[in-house]
Design a protein around this motif. Structure first.
Motif, PDB file in Angstrom:
ATOM      1  N   THR A  23      36.923  47.354  38.722  1.00 55.20           N
ATOM      2  CA  THR A  23      35.670  47.507  39.444  1.00 55.20           C
ATOM      3  C   THR A  23      35.678  48.865  40.148  1.00 55.20           C
ATOM      4  OG1 THR A  23      36.587  46.426  41.396  1.00 55.20           O
ATOM      5  CG2 THR A  23      35.452  45.019  39.796  1.00 55.20           C
ATOM      6  N   PRO A  24      34.514  49.438  40.434  1.00 54.04           N
ATOM      7  CA  PRO A  24      34.470  50.777  41.046  1.00 54.04           C
ATOM      8  C   PRO A  24      35.245  50.894  42.354  1.00 54.04           C
ATOM      9  CG  PRO A  24      32.310  50.171  40.218  1.00 54.04           C
ATOM     10  CD  PRO A  24      33.163  48.941  40.099  1.00 54.04           C
ATOM     11  N   ASP A  25      35.351  49.782  43.110  1.00 55.72           N
ATOM     12  CA  ASP A  25      36.013  49.842  44.411  1.00 55.72           C
ATOM     13  C   ASP A  25      37.452  49.347  44.366  1.00 55.72           C
ATOM     14  OD1 ASP A  25      35.375  47.189  43.887  1.00 55.72           O
ATOM     15  OD2 ASP A  25      35.044  46.707  46.007  1.00 55.72           O
ATOM     16  N   ALA A  26      38.004  49.099  43.179  1.00 59.64           N
ATOM     17  CA  ALA A  26      39.314  48.461  43.069  1.00 59.64           C
ATOM     18  C   ALA A  26      40.407  49.225  43.807  1.00 59.64           C
ATOM     19  CB  ALA A  26      39.687  48.285  41.595  1.00 59.64           C
ATOM     20  N   LEU A  27      40.547  50.500  43.516  1.00 62.07           N
ATOM     21  CA  LEU A  27      41.630  51.274  44.136  1.00 62.07           C
ATOM     22  C   LEU A  27      41.405  51.455  45.631  1.00 62.07           C
ATOM     23  CD1 LEU A  27      42.371  53.950  41.393  1.00 62.07           C
ATOM     24  CD2 LEU A  27      43.447  51.722  41.777  1.00 62.07           C
ATOM     25  N   ALA A  28      40.143  51.558  46.043  1.00 52.94           N
ATOM     26  CA  ALA A  28      39.849  51.668  47.474  1.00 52.94           C
ATOM     27  C   ALA A  28      40.243  50.380  48.202  1.00 52.94           C
ATOM     28  CB  ALA A  28      38.368  51.960  47.682  1.00 52.94           C
ATOM     29  N   GLN A  29      39.991  49.234  47.567  1.00 62.32           N
ATOM     30  CA  GLN A  29      40.371  47.954  48.171  1.00 62.32           C
ATOM     31  C   GLN A  29      41.889  47.840  48.288  1.00 62.32           C
ATOM     32  OE1 GLN A  29      38.501  45.801  49.561  1.00 62.32           O
ATOM     33  NE2 GLN A  29      36.437  45.969  48.685  1.00 62.32           N
ATOM     34  N   VAL A  30      42.598  48.284  47.261  1.00 62.89           N
ATOM     35  CA  VAL A  30      44.066  48.253  47.299  1.00 62.89           C
ATOM     36  C   VAL A  30      44.586  49.178  48.395  1.00 62.89           C
ATOM     37  CG1 VAL A  30      46.175  48.847  46.028  1.00 62.89           C
ATOM     38  CG2 VAL A  30      44.322  47.599  44.882  1.00 62.89           C
ATOM     39  N   ALA A  31      44.035  50.379  48.482  1.00 64.86           N
ATOM     40  CA  ALA A  31      44.473  51.339  49.499  1.00 64.86           C
ATOM     41  C   ALA A  31      44.219  50.799  50.897  1.00 64.86           C
ATOM     42  CB  ALA A  31      43.754  52.667  49.300  1.00 64.86           C
ATOM     43  N   ARG A  32      43.078  50.152  51.078  1.00 64.80           N
ATOM     44  CA  ARG A  32      42.757  49.582  52.387  1.00 64.80           C
ATOM     45  C   ARG A  32      43.759  48.477  52.745  1.00 64.80           C
ATOM     46  NH1 ARG A  32      37.953  48.171  51.256  1.00 64.80           N
ATOM     47  NH2 ARG A  32      37.005  50.139  51.892  1.00 64.80           N
ATOM     48  N   HIS A  33      44.118  47.667  51.769  1.00 66.28           N
ATOM     49  CA  HIS A  33      45.054  46.579  52.039  1.00 66.28           C
ATOM     50  C   HIS A  33      46.446  47.125  52.349  1.00 66.28           C
ATOM     51  CE1 HIS A  33      45.407  42.178  51.843  1.00 66.28           C
ATOM     52  NE2 HIS A  33      46.683  42.407  51.563  1.00 66.28           N
ATOM     53  N   ILE A  34      46.863  48.177  51.637  1.00 60.75           N
ATOM     54  CA  ILE A  34      48.166  48.792  51.927  1.00 60.75           C
ATOM     55  C   ILE A  34      48.170  49.365  53.340  1.00 60.75           C
ATOM     56  CG2 ILE A  34      49.696  50.710  51.327  1.00 60.75           C
ATOM     57  CD1 ILE A  34      48.871  50.261  48.402  1.00 60.75           C
ATOM     58  N   SER A  35      47.065  49.952  53.738  1.00 58.53           N
ATOM     59  CA  SER A  35      46.973  50.504  55.088  1.00 58.53           C
ATOM     60  C   SER A  35      47.102  49.412  56.140  1.00 58.53           C
ATOM     61  CB  SER A  35      45.636  51.238  55.246  1.00 58.53           C
ATOM     62  OG  SER A  35      45.489  51.740  56.560  1.00 58.53           O
ATOM     63  N   ASN A  36      46.529  48.249  55.856  1.00 57.22           N
ATOM     64  CA  ASN A  36      46.595  47.126  56.804  1.00 57.22           C
ATOM     65  C   ASN A  36      47.925  46.384  56.736  1.00 57.22           C
ATOM     66  OD1 ASN A  36      43.977  47.639  57.672  1.00 57.22           O
ATOM     67  ND2 ASN A  36      43.058  46.254  56.171  1.00 57.22           N
ATOM     68  N   HIS A  37      48.630  46.512  55.612  1.00 55.86           N
ATOM     69  CA  HIS A  37      49.912  45.821  55.417  1.00 55.86           C
ATOM     70  C   HIS A  37      50.911  46.823  54.839  1.00 55.86           C
ATOM     71  CE1 HIS A  37      47.856  41.966  56.066  1.00 55.86           C
ATOM     72  NE2 HIS A  37      46.898  42.468  55.320  1.00 55.86           N
ATOM     73  N   PRO A  38      51.390  47.744  55.655  1.00 55.53           N
ATOM     74  CA  PRO A  38      52.223  48.850  55.144  1.00 55.53           C
ATOM     75  C   PRO A  38      53.552  48.414  54.540  1.00 55.53           C
ATOM     76  CG  PRO A  38      52.163  48.831  57.554  1.00 55.53           C
ATOM     77  CD  PRO A  38      51.135  47.856  57.105  1.00 55.53           C
ATOM     78  N   GLY A  39      53.991  47.199  54.811  1.00 59.21           N
ATOM     79  CA  GLY A  39      55.257  46.735  54.240  1.00 59.21           C
ATOM     80  C   GLY A  39      55.111  46.097  52.879  1.00 59.21           C
ATOM     81  N   ALA A  40      53.895  46.033  52.359  1.00 60.17           N
ATOM     82  CA  ALA A  40      53.672  45.370  51.070  1.00 60.17           C
ATOM     83  C   ALA A  40      54.369  46.113  49.936  1.00 60.17           C
ATOM     84  CB  ALA A  40      52.174  45.280  50.793  1.00 60.17           C
ATOM     85  N   GLU A  41      54.993  45.352  49.036  1.00 59.85           N
ATOM     86  CA  GLU A  41      55.643  45.955  47.869  1.00 59.85           C
ATOM     87  C   GLU A  41      55.004  45.515  46.560  1.00 59.85           C
ATOM     88  OE1 GLU A  41      59.877  46.060  47.819  1.00 59.85           O
ATOM     89  OE2 GLU A  41      60.052  46.283  49.995  1.00 59.85           O
ATOM     90  N   VAL A  42      54.305  44.380  46.583  1.00 59.52           N
ATOM     91  CA  VAL A  42      53.532  43.916  45.437  1.00 59.52           C
ATOM     92  C   VAL A  42      52.147  43.526  45.942  1.00 59.52           C
ATOM     93  CG1 VAL A  42      53.348  42.297  43.502  1.00 59.52           C
ATOM     94  CG2 VAL A  42      55.607  42.936  44.380  1.00 59.52           C
ATOM     95  N   LEU A  43      51.127  43.980  45.248  1.00 58.50           N
ATOM     96  CA  LEU A  43      49.761  43.578  45.563  1.00 58.50           C
ATOM     97  C   LEU A  43      49.088  43.172  44.257  1.00 58.50           C
ATOM     98  CD1 LEU A  43      50.350  46.548  47.197  1.00 58.50           C
ATOM     99  CD2 LEU A  43      48.477  45.582  48.535  1.00 58.50           C
ATOM    100  N   TYR A  44      48.332  42.089  44.306  1.00 61.56           N
ATOM    101  CA  TYR A  44      47.627  41.661  43.093  1.00 61.56           C
ATOM    102  C   TYR A  44      46.270  41.092  43.468  1.00 61.56           C
ATOM    103  CZ  TYR A  44      49.200  36.894  44.308  1.00 61.56           C
ATOM    104  OH  TYR A  44      49.444  35.702  44.954  1.00 61.56           O
TER     105      TYR A  44
END
Length: 452
Positions: A23-44
């Motif tokens: 989706t057009p916002d996919a990478l932005a959504q992932v980046a936002r989640h990493i910013s909110n959860h900086p310790g994440a190592e897997v995101l799906y």
């Protein structure tokens, strides 16, 4: 893929197939989640399969990290985003696992990884094209993927010290846990109420298991019985003289009866069953599997599916929806259905088990104080929720099916919703990616599956 991994210059790497879409916002959504959860190592994320000429597949609204379900299928799949440095540490993707290389990598990547480092984005960010030859088009599309996936899972179980065998159904898997050696004694606490005559076939089945002879029987029933049921108790006592038969006044609640039965039990594993059920003929080795399941560290309770006589699911455990409401999984779905991406036929973690079929280590049951006698019919639900509070897992297995001989009444906690402490439910929801509102009942419109 490994060549691409060597070229990666950023902290996270996203995996996608060349013919799929984001989706057009996919990478932005992932980046936002990493910013909110900086310790994440897997995101799906969630995903949707696009198949030519089909509109009935719908999105795969996934649960949060489930260490049981991941042994049944690679539900993480797409969109998957991984910490690049850890990807390199584990050696990337291995040769010899073609068709299941993502699954093999995921099992190795998450081995020993704290669950809080595995993050689910409850958003449909990935569109997976289904075509002839792709694994999205069905479990039989790539036979080599199934064989390699089985091997990846077997190696993972061996590496983690789990004694089990793997059975594959295409790219779906059943893990059959082995009972520990020496085999622990299992005590069955069987509730019969005012109909102890109904449990005779169950008692015969439980004492005739070819792979598990170490069992003890404890039957609870009402003390005020008619002449037919009184004679039935005498017959059962004569046939099973070493078993315990415990009579209670009709007003004694079920939790009190089961607690009393547990106190008289000698087994290291307690199995609470309704007397009007039978194990299915296809659930071979079910008790060995459950005993093996409960021997794993961190397990608090396990059980099997309960089926109607027509083979449809009555109970496959309970889960929380996005509103914090407990609901019954897959009720009314055929036992071998591929409904909702085949989840009804896979083992999974659940919030609670049905009181008709619940197994738990005797030591954990005693330490927790047994069933709470103040919550009525929801004592088993309450027990499972307390196990979660103690960081113990609760799981359901499709290898231990039982069939109900009568149509059961609707449990009070499903129709009234008043016996579960809302504070407990809210606490359990915190930090867990929720299911959408009641997504797993037949006939649910896909348009209603958007996360809340």
């Amino acid at each position: 893929t490994n060549t691409s991994l060597e070229m990666a210059r950023y902290p996270y790497s996203a995996l996608l197939d060349q013919d799929d879409m984001l989706t057009p916002d996919a990478l932005a959504q992932v980046a936002r989640h990493i910013s909110n959860h900086p310790g994440a190592e897997v995101l799906y994320s969630d995903e949707i399969i696009i198949a030519p000429g089909r509109t009935d597949i719908g999105p795969y609204c996934k649960p949060g990290w489930d260490s049981e379900l991941i042994y049944g299928q690679n539900y993480v799949s797409h969109l998957g985003v991984y910490l690049t440095s850890r990807l390199r540490e584990i050696g990337g993707f291995r040769r010899g696992f073609e068709g299941a290389q993502d699954y093999d990598m995921l099992l190795r990547f998450t081995r020993g990884l704290p669950p809080e480092k595995i993050r689910h984005l409850p958003l449909t960010l990935y569109q997976w094209r289904s075509h002839e030859g792709s694994t999205a088009s069905g479990n039989e599309a790539k036979s080599y993927a199934a064989a390699n996936g089985t091997r990846a899972l077997e190696e993972h179980l061996t590496h983690t010290g789990i004694q089990a065998s793997v059975e594959n159904y295409g790219t779906l898997y059943h893990v059959r846990y082995r009972a520990p050696s020496p085999m622990p004694l299992v005590s069955f606490i069987i509730s019969c109420g005012d109909r102890p005559s109904c449990c005779q076939r169950l008692l015969k089945a439980l004492t005739s298991l070819p792979d598990y002879p170490k069992v003890q029987l404890c039957v609870t029933h009402n003390s005020d019985l008619d002449s037919k049921e009184t004679d039935a108790v005498k017959h059962l006592r004569a046939y099973w003289p070493k078993s315990h038969f415990m009579a209670f006044a009709a007003g004694t609640n079920e939790a009190e009866r089961q607690n009393a039965g547990a106190k008289s039990a000698l087994g290291k594993i307690l199995v609470f069953l309704n007397g009007n059920m039978l194990p299915t003929v296809w659930s071979r080795g079910w008790l060995s599997c459950i005993a093996g399941h409960l021997s794993r560290p961190g397990m608090g309770a396990a059980g099997g599916r309960i089926l109607y006589e027509n083979g449809k699911v009555y109970s496959a455990g309970y889960q929380l929806d996005a509103r914090g409401v407990l609901f019954s999984l897959f009720r009314g779905v055929a036992r071998n259905s591929s409904y909702f991406f085949a989840q009804p036929i896979l083992a999974r973690s659940v919030r609670a088990l049905h009181p008709y079929w619940l197994a738990t280590p005797a030591g954990i049951f005693a330490e927790s104080g047994g069933f709470n006698t103040d919550v009525g019919a929801a004592a088993a639900i309450d027990y499972c929720l307390r196990l979660h509070e103690a960081s113990l897992a609760v799981a359901i297995s499709p290898l231990a099916d039982f069939i109900l001989n009568d149509e059961p009444p609707e449990p009070s906690w499903e129709t009234e919703g008043r016996v579960i402490d809302p504070a407990i439910l809210k606490q359990l929801c915190t930090g867990h990616a929720p299911y959408p509102p009641r997504p797993l009942a037949p006939g649910t419109p896909w348009g209603d599956l958007n996360p809340v």
